[in-house]
Write a protein that holds these residues in place. Structure first.
Motif, PDB file in Angstrom:
ATOM      1  N   PRO A   1      15.771  17.817   4.131  1.00 30.62           N
ATOM      2  CA  PRO A   1      16.805  16.779   4.146  1.00 30.62           C
ATOM      3  C   PRO A   1      16.267  15.361   4.272  1.00 30.62           C
ATOM      4  CG  PRO A   1      17.494  18.645   5.475  1.00 30.62           C
ATOM      5  CD  PRO A   1      16.076  18.917   5.061  1.00 30.62           C
ATOM      6  N   ALA A   2      15.272  15.154   5.152  1.00 29.99           N
ATOM      7  CA  ALA A   2      14.721  13.802   5.319  1.00 29.99           C
ATOM      8  C   ALA A   2      13.956  13.354   4.084  1.00 29.99           C
ATOM      9  CB  ALA A   2      13.807  13.748   6.548  1.00 29.99           C
ATOM     10  N   LEU A   3      13.299  14.295   3.398  1.00 30.63           N
ATOM     11  CA  LEU A   3      12.574  13.934   2.182  1.00 30.63           C
ATOM     12  C   LEU A   3      13.541  13.489   1.089  1.00 30.63           C
ATOM     13  CD1 LEU A   3       9.983  16.847   2.221  1.00 30.63           C
ATOM     14  CD2 LEU A   3       9.480  14.421   2.545  1.00 30.63           C
ATOM     15  N   VAL A   4      14.728  14.115   1.044  1.00 29.55           N
ATOM     16  CA  VAL A   4      15.738  13.699   0.072  1.00 29.55           C
ATOM     17  C   VAL A   4      16.294  12.328   0.444  1.00 29.55           C
ATOM     18  CG1 VAL A   4      18.000  14.231  -0.918  1.00 29.55           C
ATOM     19  CG2 VAL A   4      16.337  16.065  -0.546  1.00 29.55           C
ATOM     20  N   ALA A   5      16.692  12.172   1.706  1.00 28.71           N
ATOM     21  CA  ALA A   5      17.214  10.870   2.146  1.00 28.71           C
ATOM     22  C   ALA A   5      16.147   9.786   2.020  1.00 28.71           C
ATOM     23  CB  ALA A   5      17.702  10.968   3.596  1.00 28.71           C
TER      24      ALA A   5
ATOM     25  N   VAL B   1       6.964  13.310  -5.707  1.00 22.95           N
ATOM     26  CA  VAL B   1       5.533  13.413  -6.014  1.00 22.95           C
ATOM     27  C   VAL B   1       5.172  12.472  -7.165  1.00 22.95           C
ATOM     28  CG1 VAL B   1       3.717  14.937  -6.887  1.00 22.95           C
ATOM     29  CG2 VAL B   1       5.329  15.777  -5.164  1.00 22.95           C
ATOM     30  N   ILE B   2       6.010  12.454  -8.202  1.00 21.69           N
ATOM     31  CA  ILE B   2       5.768  11.567  -9.349  1.00 21.69           C
ATOM     32  C   ILE B   2       5.803  10.105  -8.913  1.00 21.69           C
ATOM     33  CG2 ILE B   2       6.649  10.830 -11.602  1.00 21.69           C
ATOM     34  CD1 ILE B   2       7.772  13.668 -11.933  1.00 21.69           C
ATOM     35  N   ILE B   3       6.768   9.775  -8.053  1.00 16.16           N
ATOM     36  CA  ILE B   3       6.878   8.399  -7.554  1.00 16.16           C
ATOM     37  C   ILE B   3       5.612   8.004  -6.804  1.00 16.16           C
ATOM     38  CG2 ILE B   3       8.123   6.910  -5.932  1.00 16.16           C
ATOM     39  CD1 ILE B   3      10.635   8.649  -6.532  1.00 16.16           C
ATOM     40  N   ALA B   4       5.176   8.886  -5.914  1.00 14.67           N
ATOM     41  CA  ALA B   4       3.998   8.582  -5.096  1.00 14.67           C
ATOM     42  C   ALA B   4       2.762   8.372  -5.964  1.00 14.67           C
ATOM     43  CB  ALA B   4       3.760   9.711  -4.090  1.00 14.67           C
ATOM     44  N   VAL B   5       2.567   9.231  -6.949  1.00 10.41           N
ATOM     45  CA  VAL B   5       1.406   9.105  -7.834  1.00 10.41           C
ATOM     46  C   VAL B   5       1.517   7.840  -8.678  1.00 10.41           C
ATOM     47  CG1 VAL B   5       0.179  10.131  -9.785  1.00 10.41           C
ATOM     48  CG2 VAL B   5       0.959  11.582  -7.893  1.00 10.41           C
ATOM     49  N   GLY B   6       2.693   7.632  -9.261  1.00  9.61           N
ATOM     50  CA  GLY B   6       2.880   6.500 -10.166  1.00  9.61           C
ATOM     51  C   GLY B   6       2.633   5.150  -9.517  1.00  9.61           C
TER      52      GLY B   6
ATOM     53  N   VAL C   1       6.239   8.764   6.463  1.00  7.88           N
ATOM     54  CA  VAL C   1       4.823   8.510   6.139  1.00  7.88           C
ATOM     55  C   VAL C   1       4.661   8.354   4.628  1.00  7.88           C
ATOM     56  CG1 VAL C   1       2.539   9.588   6.038  1.00  7.88           C
ATOM     57  CG2 VAL C   1       3.824   9.573   8.182  1.00  7.88           C
ATOM     58  N   ILE C   2       5.323   9.224   3.867  1.00  7.60           N
ATOM     59  CA  ILE C   2       5.242   9.130   2.406  1.00  7.60           C
ATOM     60  C   ILE C   2       5.862   7.827   1.916  1.00  7.60           C
ATOM     61  CG2 ILE C   2       6.024  10.140   0.230  1.00  7.60           C
ATOM     62  CD1 ILE C   2       5.907  12.887   1.620  1.00  7.60           C
ATOM     63  N   ALA C   3       7.098   7.561   2.366  1.00 12.00           N
ATOM     64  CA  ALA C   3       7.794   6.350   1.908  1.00 12.00           C
ATOM     65  C   ALA C   3       7.051   5.090   2.327  1.00 12.00           C
ATOM     66  CB  ALA C   3       9.220   6.333   2.459  1.00 12.00           C
TER      67      ALA C   3
ATOM     68  N   SER D   1       3.849   4.742   3.075  1.00 18.17           N
ATOM     69  CA  SER D   1       2.567   4.631   2.373  1.00 18.17           C
ATOM     70  C   SER D   1       2.753   4.129   0.946  1.00 18.17           C
ATOM     71  CB  SER D   1       1.862   5.991   2.360  1.00 18.17           C
ATOM     72  OG  SER D   1       1.580   6.433   3.670  1.00 18.17           O
ATOM     73  N   VAL D   2       3.778   4.633   0.260  1.00 18.72           N
ATOM     74  CA  VAL D   2       4.008   4.210  -1.122  1.00 18.72           C
ATOM     75  C   VAL D   2       4.464   2.755  -1.167  1.00 18.72           C
ATOM     76  CG1 VAL D   2       5.366   4.614  -3.202  1.00 18.72           C
ATOM     77  CG2 VAL D   2       4.487   6.559  -1.898  1.00 18.72           C
ATOM     78  N   ASN D   3       5.372   2.369  -0.266  1.00 20.20           N
ATOM     79  CA  ASN D   3       5.814   0.970  -0.238  1.00 20.20           C
ATOM     80  C   ASN D   3       4.649   0.034   0.068  1.00 20.20           C
ATOM     81  OD1 ASN D   3       8.636   0.894  -0.848  1.00 20.20           O
ATOM     82  ND2 ASN D   3       9.054   1.871   1.118  1.00 20.20           N
ATOM     83  N   LEU D   4       3.802   0.449   0.995  1.00 21.53           N
ATOM     84  CA  LEU D   4       2.635  -0.367   1.315  1.00 21.53           C
ATOM     85  C   LEU D   4       1.682  -0.437   0.127  1.00 21.53           C
ATOM     86  CD1 LEU D   4       1.331  -1.989   3.583  1.00 21.53           C
ATOM     87  CD2 LEU D   4       0.209   0.106   4.360  1.00 21.53           C
ATOM     88  N   ALA D   5       1.534   0.686  -0.583  1.00 20.39           N
ATOM     89  CA  ALA D   5       0.652   0.706  -1.757  1.00 20.39           C
ATOM     90  C   ALA D   5       1.145  -0.263  -2.828  1.00 20.39           C
ATOM     91  CB  ALA D   5       0.574   2.127  -2.322  1.00 20.39           C
ATOM     92  N   ILE D   6       2.468  -0.331  -3.011  1.00 18.05           N
ATOM     93  CA  ILE D   6       3.018  -1.255  -4.013  1.00 18.05           C
ATOM     94  C   ILE D   6       2.677  -2.697  -3.648  1.00 18.05           C
ATOM     95  CG2 ILE D   6       5.144  -2.150  -5.042  1.00 18.05           C
ATOM     96  CD1 ILE D   6       6.342   0.665  -4.577  1.00 18.05           C
ATOM     97  N   LEU D   7       2.894  -3.052  -2.371  1.00 14.66           N
ATOM     98  CA  LEU D   7       2.593  -4.425  -1.941  1.00 14.66           C
ATOM     99  C   LEU D   7       1.100  -4.711  -2.062  1.00 14.66           C
ATOM    100  CD1 LEU D   7       4.135  -6.306   1.029  1.00 14.66           C
ATOM    101  CD2 LEU D   7       1.669  -6.365   0.717  1.00 14.66           C
ATOM    102  N   LEU D   8       0.246  -3.767  -1.640  1.00 14.94           N
ATOM    103  CA  LEU D   8      -1.208  -3.988  -1.696  1.00 14.94           C
ATOM    104  C   LEU D   8      -1.707  -4.063  -3.131  1.00 14.94           C
ATOM    105  CD1 LEU D   8      -2.432  -1.635   1.179  1.00 14.94           C
ATOM    106  CD2 LEU D   8      -2.009  -4.101   1.255  1.00 14.94           C
ATOM    107  N   LEU D   9      -1.102  -3.259  -4.012  1.00 19.28           N
ATOM    108  CA  LEU D   9      -1.479  -3.305  -5.427  1.00 19.28           C
ATOM    109  C   LEU D   9      -1.242  -4.702  -5.988  1.00 19.28           C
ATOM    110  CD1 LEU D   9      -2.279  -1.804  -8.071  1.00 19.28           C
ATOM    111  CD2 LEU D   9       0.158  -1.291  -8.363  1.00 19.28           C
ATOM    112  N   ALA D  10      -0.077  -5.269  -5.663  1.00 15.03           N
ATOM    113  CA  ALA D  10       0.246  -6.611  -6.152  1.00 15.03           C
ATOM    114  C   ALA D  10      -0.623  -7.666  -5.473  1.00 15.03           C
ATOM    115  CB  ALA D  10       1.728  -6.902  -5.910  1.00 15.03           C
ATOM    116  N   ALA D  11      -0.855  -7.510  -4.159  1.00 16.06           N
ATOM    117  CA  ALA D  11      -1.648  -8.504  -3.436  1.00 16.06           C
ATOM    118  C   ALA D  11      -3.082  -8.554  -3.941  1.00 16.06           C
ATOM    119  CB  ALA D  11      -1.627  -8.182  -1.946  1.00 16.06           C
ATOM    120  N   ALA D  12      -3.629  -7.393  -4.266  1.00 11.43           N
ATOM    121  CA  ALA D  12      -5.032  -7.330  -4.677  1.00 11.43           C
ATOM    122  C   ALA D  12      -5.242  -7.711  -6.130  1.00 11.43           C
ATOM    123  CB  ALA D  12      -5.581  -5.923  -4.430  1.00 11.43           C
ATOM    124  N   ASN D  13      -4.228  -7.524  -6.962  1.00 14.37           N
ATOM    125  CA  ASN D  13      -4.451  -7.672  -8.403  1.00 14.37           C
ATOM    126  C   ASN D  13      -3.525  -8.668  -9.108  1.00 14.37           C
ATOM    127  OD1 ASN D  13      -6.415  -5.244  -8.901  1.00 14.37           O
ATOM    128  ND2 ASN D  13      -4.758  -4.409  -7.658  1.00 14.37           N
ATOM    129  N   LEU D  14      -2.397  -9.021  -8.461  1.00 15.88           N
ATOM    130  CA  LEU D  14      -1.429  -9.876  -9.148  1.00 15.88           C
ATOM    131  C   LEU D  14      -1.169 -11.188  -8.422  1.00 15.88           C
ATOM    132  CD1 LEU D  14       1.231  -7.157 -10.110  1.00 15.88           C
ATOM    133  CD2 LEU D  14      -0.816  -7.853 -11.369  1.00 15.88           C
TER     134      LEU D  14
END
Length: 421
Positions: free
Chosen positions: A28-32, A168-173, A254-256, A258-271
């Motif tokens: 349930p928490a993974l869906v929410a 899983v696709i979201i996290a990888v992408g 932890v998943i959500a 980590s992915v949100n942090l990855a998006i921000l770090l991706l932009a901070a490091a490269n954009l």
């Protein structure tokens, strides 16, 4: 010859069913939690990283910490009472006019959520296949209807598997680019120190929190937990369910986070400093220029999965809101068709997708107090949860989180409407 009652009670001759394993109880928490990875989050985190580098890393971390508490309280309410938050509010709000007014604001929030998610899916299909936005919106809505049909006909467990596959696709992408172009460790560490630079950084911080902790996720999680654990398995106590739920929420956050942090770090490091990254299309183009076609394509695939998963959960939440507050049940697929109309109209009329996403976050800011404050109040009352009511420390943490979130959402509204940013 029939067995005696003693023989039936003997575990050697008639063993009791074994309680479900931990993994079976997760879900349930993974869906929410998909609500924390919707296109609004992607846009806010990407823009924050591109414009301010690592400055707002602490906002993502703080938002995720508060989200853990809020989602656990929502799940606990559904498990202990066997009712969703909208159901309980529908019972306690005696006046039909008050219930109707409450439903209107909650429904507007659900529609704004759906708007952002359908637009995100449409933009992703445009990036991947150059489809017109309206066609992309129709495809996104149609696929989400198939996913909701799975929930209606196959039950919550099958729906969870579909959503978790998309997770899983979201996290990888959204995360691959961070591993290919790692962020600066000292920059990340400096971003953990709470601070702002200017009014626009405050606006982005409020947008990150507004896109992270959303009303429909609070409404939905209580209903998802209620539906999933409506029938207690042998040996499965309420305390056991709450223990499992803490694991479920922890894994999801932890998943959500980590992915949100990855998006921000991706932009901070490269954009950082790259023009045009305040839109999803601009961010995709900048990623392609900076990191190549593969990373940009994976980003678009992640965005598509994000739109599909989150819009399905949003439609589920909207149906629960209507049923709980107004005691009106509309078939989930029928409601899905109705709720698609505003999003498709905006896409068809040619409104700017990024502007529409920003406006949807403004509407969400209006709705957060109406979901969050009742949740904290209800879970603190022994008359509602009995011995499972919050301890004073939990209630205090909930009150502090509520004050911070409501204040920052108020700041977001002021900055948007006054144009101060």
């Amino acid at each position: 010859m029939p067995k005696s009652p003693a023989a039936l009670a003997d575990p050697q001759t008639h063993p009791l069913p074994r309680p479900p394993r931990l993994l079976w109880l997760l879900g349930p928490a993974l869906v929410a939690g998909v609500a924390y990875l919707d296109p609004g989050n992607v846009a806010s985190n990407m823009t924050a990283g591109a414009q301010y580098g690592y400055l707002l890393v602490w906002v993502v971390v703080a938002g995720n910490t508060m989200a853990w508490l809020i989602q656990y309280l929502s799940a606990k309410l559904g498990i202990v009472t066997g009712k969703s938050l909208p159901q309980i509010l529908g019972e306690r709000l005696r006046s039909r006019r008050v219930r109707l007014a409450y439903w209107v604001q909650a429904e507007l929030v659900a529609m704004a959520t759906d708007l952002a998610e359908v637009i995100g899916g449409a933009v992703a299909l445009n990036l991947l296949f150059d489809l017109p936005l309206l066609v992309g919106g129709l495809i996104t809505g149609s696929v989400s209807m198939v996913m909701l049909a799975v929930q209606s006909r196959r039950g919550p467990r099958a729906f969870e598997f579909v959503i978790m596959s998309l997770l899983v696709i979201i996290a990888v992408g959204f995360s691959v680019g961070v591993f290919l172009a790692p962020p600066d460790a000292s920059g990340v560490a400096s971003g953990l120190i709470p601070r702002f630079e200017d009014a626009n950084s405050v606006l982005l911080a409020a947008s990150i929190l507004g896109a992270t902790i959303m009303p429909h996720a609070i409404y939905a999680h209580s209903a998802l937990s209620r539906d999933r654990f409506a029938v207690r398995a042998a040996g499965l106590t309420t305390q056991r369910l709450l223990t499992v739920t803490r694991w479920d929420v922890s894994i999801a956050m932890v998943i959500a986070g980590s992915v949100n942090l990855a998006i921000l770090l991706l932009a901070a490091a490269n954009l950082a400093g790259v023009p045009g990254t305040d839109s999803l299309e601009g961010a995709h183009q900048a990623l392609e220029t900076s990191l190549g076609v593969v990373v940009a394509t994976l980003f678009a695939v992640g965005l598509l999965a994000s739109g599909l998963a989150s819009t399905s959960v949003g439609a589920y939440a909207g149906a629960e809101i209507m049923q709980g507050l107004l005691h009106i049940r509309i078939p989930l697929l029928t409601r899905r068709v109705i709720s698609l109309i505003p999003a498709l109209a905006i896409l068809g009329l040619g409104f700017d997708p990024t502007t529409s996403l920003v406006l949807s976050q403004v509407v969400l800011s209006f709705g957060i107090p109406f979901a969050l404050i009742p949740l904290v109040v209800l879970t603190a009352r022994s008359s509602v949860l009995g011995s499972f009511a919050n301890r004073w420390q939990t209630t205090a943490a909930g009150v502090i989180a509520s004050i911070l979130l409501v204040t920052l959402n108020g700041v977001l509204l002021v900055l948007v409407f006054t144009g101060a940013a």
